[in-house]
Design an enzyme around this catalytic site. Structure first.
Site, PDB file in Angstrom:
ATOM      1  N   GLN A 128      63.299  21.720  17.083  1.00  0.00           N
ATOM      2  CA  GLN A 128      62.311  22.788  16.944  1.00  0.00           C
ATOM      3  C   GLN A 128      61.153  22.573  17.899  1.00  0.00           C
ATOM      4  O   GLN A 128      60.456  21.557  17.821  1.00  0.00           O
ATOM      5  CB  GLN A 128      61.781  22.852  15.511  1.00  0.00           C
ATOM      6  CG  GLN A 128      60.855  24.032  15.255  1.00  0.00           C
ATOM      7  CD  GLN A 128      60.319  24.063  13.840  1.00  0.00           C
ATOM      8  OE1 GLN A 128      59.371  23.347  13.525  1.00  0.00           O
ATOM      9  NE2 GLN A 128      60.914  24.878  12.987  1.00  0.00           N
ATOM     10  N   GLY A 129      60.923  23.508  18.810  1.00  0.00           N
ATOM     11  CA  GLY A 129      59.819  23.441  19.757  1.00  0.00           C
ATOM     12  C   GLY A 129      58.745  24.460  19.409  1.00  0.00           C
ATOM     13  O   GLY A 129      58.622  25.487  20.091  1.00  0.00           O
ATOM     14  N   SER A 131      55.223  23.363  17.594  1.00  0.00           N
ATOM     15  CA  SER A 131      53.888  22.778  17.725  1.00  0.00           C
ATOM     16  C   SER A 131      53.627  22.293  19.148  1.00  0.00           C
ATOM     17  O   SER A 131      54.540  21.893  19.871  1.00  0.00           O
ATOM     18  CB  SER A 131      53.717  21.602  16.760  1.00  0.00           C
ATOM     19  OG  SER A 131      53.773  22.034  15.426  1.00  0.00           O
ATOM     20  N   SER A 163      61.471  17.386  16.393  1.00  0.00           N
ATOM     21  CA  SER A 163      62.416  16.531  15.668  1.00  0.00           C
ATOM     22  C   SER A 163      63.759  16.467  16.371  1.00  0.00           C
ATOM     23  O   SER A 163      64.348  17.502  16.708  1.00  0.00           O
ATOM     24  CB  SER A 163      62.615  17.054  14.243  1.00  0.00           C
ATOM     25  OG  SER A 163      61.391  17.105  13.558  1.00  0.00           O
ATOM     26  N   GLU A 246      62.046  27.419   6.390  1.00  0.00           N
ATOM     27  CA  GLU A 246      61.594  26.030   6.395  1.00  0.00           C
ATOM     28  C   GLU A 246      60.842  25.683   5.118  1.00  0.00           C
ATOM     29  O   GLU A 246      61.001  24.602   4.558  1.00  0.00           O
ATOM     30  CB  GLU A 246      60.706  25.795   7.618  1.00  0.00           C
ATOM     31  CG  GLU A 246      60.304  24.343   7.815  1.00  0.00           C
ATOM     32  CD  GLU A 246      59.559  24.118   9.122  1.00  0.00           C
ATOM     33  OE1 GLU A 246      59.432  22.960   9.525  1.00  0.00           O
ATOM     34  OE2 GLU A 246      59.110  25.112   9.737  1.00  0.00           O
TER      35      GLU A 246
END
Length: 385
Positions: A128-129, A131, A163, A246
């Site tokens: 996941q990109g 933040s 992550s 999420e």
């Protein structure tokens, strides 16, 4: 007989329990926590077994490659998998619990056909990109820029807390496609191949010494426009779908794990004499009630999500995320009381879990953000100035 389950659901539980009893002893040894290629192979291998047995994607709709299981069957799967000590989703969690469901809900038929089967089969890993170093809780202030160049976007910027980036094949990426628009309106959601030229990954080490997070640097990375999910500049709405998954349903397996941990804590306290402390007993009793309530809320959230259009959870997920984050931290604080001096040792699994629990009031939206969502969208309170 548990009269809350139908005969079909009881049969599902029995078949699943029998399959787990046969499949789990056949698994190879778990790799070292620092061996991420090994962990990727282990997690994908387990996902492949689930797929071949018909247990992959129980929470996904049939037209997304799932099996169309009922919410109760999904919850039974989580209960039985945890009871048997089955592997959790591990490196697959972004693909299975975030990106995959988002593509299922928002992607085109071509995108669903390309990206969903490999996730379910255990062929590909996602990260996941979202933040950035200067865009954490205020995610909409992200500055990673994507400039349209023909059939591609050219992307420059960086992401943090990504992550499993070092072992991922794809990244669900938020980029700014219109810097002149109000910050929530100039964002797009892209699927970026992690082997694209210009992508570099720098692992980040956690308190526990592991490196499941990374900072990702993007230097004029070209991503096809066809990889955009949703319309250009409509990425904030698509992001809210991702965050709904999420916060609303991605943690359901962990609630079961916490209830099991609570039982182990009680047994350990009885064995080492800590059970004689009435304050500790009250604390464990209150946690027992709290996790029982969270499980009921989980059941409601999963049922609501699977009845909704696209299977998207509602804002009740923020209530769950807020309560669960703090309950989990208190659970492992209680574990430290039970373990005593042993709680300082990194050789203790509960110590590592306690360090991990510190992130839960930040990850997937801080508790402050969740309180704002609950206040404004559920309670109808006015926004702060």
């Amino acid at each position: 007989m548990d009269l809350t389950y139908t005969e079909e659901e009881q049969d599902f539980r029995a078949r699943l329990r029998a399959w787990l009893a046969k499949a789990l002893p056949e698994l190879p040894a778990r790799p070292s926590p620092d061996d991420w290629p090994g962990r990727r192979a282990y997690d994908l291998g387990w996902q492949r077994r689930l797929y071949e047995a018909g247990y992959a994607g129980l929470h996904w709709p049939v037209d997304a490659g799932g099996h169309g299981a009922t919410p109760t069957q999904h919850l039974i799967f989580l209960e039985e998998a945890e009871r048997a000590g089955a592997p959790y989703v591990g490196a697959n969690f972004v693909g299975l619990l975030h990106a995959g469901p988002t593509v299922a809900a928002e992607g085109t038929a071509e995108q669903r056909a390309r990206w969903l089967p490999p996730v379910l089969r255990g062929d590909e890993v996602w990260c996941q990109g979202f933040s950035e170093p200067d865009a954490g809780s205020d995610l909409a202030s992200l500055r990673t820029r994507a400039v349209r160049d023909g059939d591609d976007y050219v992307i420059s910027g960086s992401k943090i807390w990504t992550s499993h980036a070092e072992v991922a094949d794809w990244c669900e990426l938020l980029v700014r496609t219109d810097p002149g628009a109000p910050k929530h309106r100039g964002i797009s959601w892209l699927a970026m191949p992690m082997d694209a030229p210009g992508v570099s990954v720098r692992p980040l080490r956690t308190l526990a010494g592991s490196a499941e997070f990374a900072q990702v640097f993007l230097d004029e990375v070209r991503v096809p426009v066809a990889n955009r999910v949703g319309a250009e500049n409509d990425g904030w709405r698509v992001t809210m779908v991702t965050l709904s998954f999420e916060r609303g349903t991605a943690f359901v397996g962990e609630v079961v794990a916490c209830r099991r941990t609570l039982g182990e804590l009680a047994r350990t306290a009885k064995a080492n004499g800590r059970w004689d402390d009435p304050v500790l007993r009250r604390r464990l009793g209150r946690l027992y009630g709290e996790f029982g309530a969270l499980w009921r809320l989980t059941q409601w959230n999963v049922s609501e999500a699977e009845r909704s259009a696209g299977g998207v959870p509602g804002i009740g997920g923020s209530v769950f995320k807020l309560a669960y984050s703090h309950a989990r931290q208190e659970l492992y604080d209680a574990a430290a009381e039970v373990l005593g001096a042993r709680s300082l040792s990194l050789e203790e699994e509960w110590t590592l879990d306690r360090l991990s629990s510190l992130s839960y009031t930040i990850a997937a939206g801080t508790s402050q953000i969740q309180r704002n969502i609950v206040a404004e969208r559920i309670l109808g309170l006015p926004k702060g100035r």
